[in-house]
Structures are given as C-alpha cells and as structure tokens.
Design a protein around this motif. Structure first.
Motif, mmCIF file in Angstrom:
data_model
loop_
_atom_site.group_PDB
_atom_site.id
_atom_site.type_symbol
_atom_site.label_atom_id
_atom_site.label_comp_id
_atom_site.label_asym_id
_atom_site.label_seq_id
_atom_site.Cartn_x
_atom_site.Cartn_y
_atom_site.Cartn_z
ATOM 1 N N ILE A 7 -8.843 -0.897 5.243
ATOM 2 C CA ILE A 7 -8.309 -2.392 5.885
ATOM 3 C C ILE A 7 -9.058 -2.963 7.274
ATOM 4 C CG2 ILE A 7 -6.449 -3.886 6.664
ATOM 5 C CD1 ILE A 7 -4.700 -1.745 4.967
ATOM 6 N N THR A 14 1.077 1.884 8.323
ATOM 7 C CA THR A 14 0.956 0.516 7.531
ATOM 8 C C THR A 14 1.799 0.540 6.507
ATOM 9 O OG1 THR A 14 -1.382 0.238 8.072
ATOM 10 C CG2 THR A 14 -0.949 -0.621 6.286
ATOM 11 N N CYS A 33 0.576 -6.751 2.875
ATOM 12 C CA CYS A 33 0.437 -5.809 3.309
ATOM 13 C C CYS A 33 0.908 -6.044 5.140
ATOM 14 C CB CYS A 33 -0.946 -4.822 4.217
ATOM 15 S SG CYS A 33 -2.123 -6.039 3.800
ATOM 16 N N ILE A 58 -9.829 -6.577 3.077
ATOM 17 C CA ILE A 58 -9.102 -4.881 1.918
ATOM 18 C C ILE A 58 -10.425 -4.775 1.018
ATOM 19 C CG2 ILE A 58 -8.084 -4.044 0.216
ATOM 20 C CD1 ILE A 58 -5.639 -5.736 1.292
#
Length: 200
Positions: free
Chosen positions: A44, A90, A128, A182
């Motif tokens: 990420i 995360t 996310c 990502i």
C-alpha cells in the motif's frame, strides 16, 4: 585479532543484508501460489501489508485473515484482511461479486460505498483503512469506477480454494484528491483450513 576482524565484518554484512531486505518490502511478500496456502500480501503506497492476528477477547483470537460468502449463495465472497500487530494498524476488504458464477477471470474493481456484505454494492470493489502520516490520523480509502483489476487464477469451489493477484488505486473518502496505490497484491486461500491458520 584476525578472527575478531572477520567476525566483525560478517556481523556488518549480515546487518546490511537485513536492512536491505527491509528496504525492499516487495521481497517480504508471500509467493504467488495457487494451492490454498492461506497467504495474502500487497504493498500500500510501497509499504508491506500482510495479515497479523490480534490477541482477541474472551471469545477467541482476532483473525488477521477471514474469507466468507454471502446470500444468495455465490452472490459475493469477501476477503477481510487486518494487521492487528503493527503500531499503526491497517484493514482491507475485498468484495468479489459473482465469483461462484464467473470463476477464473479478470474482475474490474469498481466503486466502493465503504460497506460490506449485503450493505455493499453489487459489483467487485475494495476499500481500506490506512494511517495517514500527513494528517496523523486514520483515513478511509475506497475504490472507484475502473480503478483496478483482480485476476482470479484459481477457483475451486469443491475444495474451497480461491487464488489471485490484484492492483488498484483508492481515493480518500474525505479528500478525493488523495489517491494511493495498492500494488503487487496476491492471495491464495483455502476457506476450509483458513480458520486453523495463525498469522503471527
């Protein structure tokens, strides 16, 4: 003295190798496999993200990686990934629409409304929660129309295996100009054995 110098040099070289591997997060990703190895990883914005279990509550551990399907049968499958161990945790959710009907294929990642299962949208999406250093706070990022691809490389309903790779861009829910990447995503999940796997 010669042995001491050799030992010091070996220690320095070993230390440098370790730092090198840490400076290359891609090298820490799990291999791309299609065997139901129960692995997941991606970068990420260039930072490694892998599942890591939490200590849990009285009812059991908090799983770093979960996989479930939704009603009606085959309408959607979701991969829920969490890192409970890092100081700045995360979380990611991948929603695969019509996996049971379509199987091995390329799935376009479209808009996320930030919800999951029946409250989510009727297509494939991803979102996310990531810690943003510039705001010193957690921010929510959502996929948008045609923002990436999930390539399912194996789907074995009978044995509970789904494997694939993915990459996409996601926008900050509160600041659409803030877009993160990502990349190098991969997963290889066996839904039957996953509940018994530990992600340290």
């Amino acid at each position: 003295m010669k042995k001491l110098i050799t030992l010091l040099l070996l220690t320095i070289v070993a230390g440098c190798s370790n730092e090198d591997s840490n400076s290359n997060p891609e090298s820490l990703l799990p291999e791309i496999t299609h065997t139901g190895a129960n692995t997941f990883g991606c970068l990420i914005d260039g930072k490694l993200f892998i599942p890591r279990d939490g200590t849990g509550t009285w009812s059991g551990n908090d799983p770093g990686l979960s996989y479930l399907g939704g009603y009606p049968e085959g309408a959607y499958n979701e991969i829920d990934i969490r890192d409970y161990k890092s100081e700045k945790t995360t979380r990611m959710l991948i929603h695969l629409h019509n996996l049971y009907q379509i199987g091995v294929a390329d799935y376009i990642i479209n808009e996320s409304n930030g919800m999951s299962n029946v409250d989510g949208l009727n297509h494939t999406y991803l979102h996310c929660k990531v810690f943003n250093k510039s705001t010193n706070s957690y921010q929510y990022y959502r996929s948008f129309e045609n923002s990436g691809t999930i390539k399912i490389t194996r789907y074995d309903f009978t044995n509970g295996i789904v494997s694939g790779t993915f990459s996409c861009r996601v926008k900050n829910s509160s600041n659409p100009e803030d877009i993160i990447e990502i990349t190098n995503g991969r997963f290889d999940i066996n839904g039957y054995t996953l509940p018994n796997i530990v992600f340290p």
